[in-house]
Enzyme design. Structure first.
Site: not given
Length: 401
Positions: A50, A301
């Site tokens: 992110k 992720s």
């Protein structure tokens, strides 16, 4: 959005974020019958991909926009990414987080320098409040996924993969709102159109899967999931358009598959990966994507889990994968009865973790005792063997606990 936007993002991020490792895994290659490489975004700054999009968004602002500060809504990884990127760019940041956000993530966001406001009991309520503050103060809103600069920043993950691998059959990507896969797919398909891009969602929150299937933007009702980082009820509009154009397929995985992947990553790769981050690997290990002998990359992720969540997921994963079995049985309340039961368990090759012996439970006769046994087992086949062994010896297993 153009490919030049992605190239510009890569230039902005150079030296600001980590180029995360791409590691070959023999263990997961054997389990999946494919050559598996892990793109370790769990080792990125703030523990998630992110920060890439957040940094690109903030660095692309004008000086006048930076002076207004930024605001975002998030329950976790996006919050930390925006907070760190803002601090490094010397931009004031405010993050609205739901009151139920994990304490560890709230404190980490504060530690990166953001002003944290706790509001509402869900992401949607936090998001609406953040928008109200934005209108009032004139801050720049940093969306978690539905923004071109965010998408371009996440796309750099795809650039790094294709730069390192000359031969590649496909990439598997966890999907929530779609920020990561939409950018990654755009980048990879532009450079290597032959590479398959597959998105993965949990069965508890399959919004993008449904949207892709009917080629229309859809909203779903999310269920409780251990992959909370990809539990998004409505994917982004920009993200859906790119997914519909560049992503080859979308699949779902069951909760137990994700939990098992988290446990396997801890055991085999010595890596802490959150439920959302392990979804792509779960799809490969369960052979839901690709064919035997192909080379695939699973994007891990993120890795942000507090200790309590790690413990819960490990326990869940062990039970779901057949590595732990707990059962209840009623024995005669006489000397040697418990010893004989445990001897049979030991002969069956199980390791005893805990035994609860209760002679006073309501419903038992004076000549009975309840025993709850927790065992460490190899797999579901081992549990079936133990059950059959005990039944053959005359024991009646009343229920799994």
């Amino acid at each position: 959005m153009t490919f030049r936007d992605i190239e510009a993002a890569a230039e902005r991020l150079s030296g600001k974020i980590r180029r995360t490792p791409l590691e070959v895994s023999r263990s997961f290659s054997q389990l999946s019958e494919r050559e598996v490489l892990l793109k370790c975004e769990n080792l990125q700054l703030t523990g998630s991909f992110k920060v890439r999009g957040a940094f690109n968004k903030i660095l692309s602002l004008t000086n006048q926009e930076k002076e207004r500060g930024v605001i975002a809504a998030s329950a976790g990884n996006h919050a930390q990414g925006v907070a760190l990127a803002s601090a490094m760019a010397h931009v004031a940041s405010t993050i609205v987080m739901p009151k139920g956000a994990p304490i560890a993530k709230v404190e980490a966001t504060k530690a990166y320098g953001a002003s944290v406001i706790l509001h509402g009991h869900s992401y949607d309520e936090a998001y609406e409040y953040a928008r109200e503050i934005q209108k009032e103060k004139g801050s720049i809103f940093v969306h978690a996924f539905d923004d071109q600069a965010i998408i371009a920043g996440q796309a750099v993950v795809g650039l790094e993969i294709v730069e390192e691998l000359s031969q590649l059959d496909g990439i598997v990507v966890p999907v929530g709102g779609g920020g990561l896969i939409s950018g990654l797919a755009f980048a990879v398909k532009t450079l290597r159109p032959e590479v398959s891009i597959i998105g993965v969602q949990t069965e508890a929150a399959p919004a993008m899967v449904h949207s892709k299937k009917v080629q229309s933007h859809r909203t779903v009702q999310c269920q409780a999931t251990i992959a909370d980082g990809i539990a998004v009820a409505c994917p982004g509009s920009l993200n859906f358009e790119l997914v519909d154009r560049f992503v080859d397929d979308m699949v779902t995985v069951e909760e137990e598959m994700i939990a098992s992947a988290v446990v396997l990553l801890l055991e085999r790769a010595k890596m802490v990966v959150e439920g959302a981050g392990a979804a792509a690997l779960a799809a490969l290990v369960s052979k839901k994507v690709g064919n035997a002998g192909e080379r695939w990359v699973a994007v891990l992720s993120g890795g942000n889990m507090d200790i309590t969540s790690v413990a819960k997921i490990i326990e869940y994963g062990l039970v779901r994968s057949g590595r732990r079995w707990e059962f209840r049985i009623v024995l005669p309340d006489r000397p040697g009865a418990l010893q004989h039961l445990l001897a049979e368990v030991a002969h069956g090759g199980a390791n005893i973790i805990a035994v609860l012996h209760d002679r006073l439970r309501p419903g038992l006769s004076l000549s009975q005792a309840e025993v709850i046994v927790t065992l460490e087992t190899r797999d579901h086949d081992h549990i079936r063997e133990l059950r059959e062994r005990l039944l053959h010896k005359g024991y009646r297993i009343e229920r799994n606990v």
